[in-house]
Design a protein around this motif. Structure first.
Motif: not given
Length: 301
Positions: A72-98
């Motif tokens: 098992s590996r469970y995690e949470f990523l905080e993101c207010d998806a109303t702003l595309m810059k927040n989505v960008q930050a989240t996807t950049t993080s995921l691309l570097s870790t997954l």
């Protein structure tokens, strides 16, 4: 139509030979929450599940309820998806870790009677959650979906919104800067999602992209927020109850639909049934797909 019992049986048979990685955007509440729980339950905890949303406390509570295993590996990523810059930050993080992504399940949205409400990026908040953020999550995370598919694993993305409830859109007013209304925004978002999954399929024909209509589900979002309607909440629930389903039942249909279809674009109804790409609710053309893609790329970058 396939019965709920048959769908549960099919869901219980899910047993991938690899550790699946699943991202639930909007997973801290409602259908996203319930489907994430179903995913954890059916994999018996042998999964890597990421819940993405705004409410860390809710995510921690959901994750605490998941079954645990040595894998098992469970995690949470905080993101207010109303702003595309927040989505960008989240996807950049995921691309570097997954290392990969097998399943991307998106349910972002909120109900409001407010008119056009622009973010600092000039996008209406409802459209930001119902379309633009969804497009950007899929677009940006495509390399991770590609890694899963190239390894011989599932690579599937699902947007839960309003398949079968689209309408004609104004290709000269994409984003509804000029002709905004609540009804126009609802119709546009539904059609935009149809066009979105078809465009992604054109680019990645060996993956599966689905737009699904959830039906009437008893979720926290369905509770009236307007002060004038709150006193009528019990009555509204009572009237809607015979025509609605629970979150857990809805999750069975969504989990099953997420797994269906090896490749292609799919529009599905509330029980996961395939919708025909014709008729009054289907408004896809090559011109519309091309113009919407170009508009969205510009609006989200």
């Amino acid at each position: 139509m396939t019965t709920l019992s048959a769908i549960r049986t099919a869901n219980a048979a899910f047993s991938p030979s690899y550790l699946p990685v699943a991202l639930f955007v909007g997973g801290t509440s409602g259908i996203g929450h319930a489907t994430a729980e179903a995913f954890a339950r059916y994999t018996k905890g042998d999964a890597h599940i990421i819940i993405c949303g705004r409410n860390r406390a809710a995510a921690d509570s959901i994750i605490a309820s998941f079954p645990k295993s040595v894998k098992s590996r469970y995690e949470f990523l905080e993101c207010d998806a109303t702003l595309m810059k927040n989505v960008q930050a989240t996807t950049t993080s995921l691309l570097s870790t997954l290392p990969k992504l097998n399943y991307l399940f998106i349910t972002t949205g909120y109900l409001t009677l407010k008119g056009r409400d622009e973010t600092s990026e000039g996008i209406d908040k409802k459209l930001a959650l119902n379309y633009y953020a969804r497009w950007k999550f899929i677009h940006d995370l495509m390399p991770l979906l590609r890694k899963a598919k190239d390894a011989g694993e599932d690579a599937k993305a699902m947007s839960v919104l309003a398949a079968g409830h689209g309408g004609p859109i104004d290709l000269d007013d994409l984003g509804l800067k000029k002709g905004f209304s609540l009804s126009a925004a609802a119709v546009a978002a539904a059609t935009y999602n149809d066009l979105m999954i078809e465009s992604f399929t054109e680019q990645q024909p060996d993956m599966a992209f689905t737009h699904m209509f959830p039906g009437v589900v008893r979720t926290p979002m369905s509770i009236p927020k307007h002060w004038a309607l709150k006193p009528f909440t019990p009555l509204i629930y009572a009237l809607a109850y015979p025509f609605s389903i629970s979150m857990s039942e809805s999750a069975e249909y969504h989990f099953h639909a997420l797994l269906k279809g090896e490749n292609g674009s799919f529009r599905r109804g509330s029980k996961g049934e395939a919708l025909e790409n014709k008729g009054k609710s289907y408004f896809s053309t090559e011109e519309a797909r091309k113009k919407l893609w170009e508009h969205t790329l510009q609006a989200t970058t």
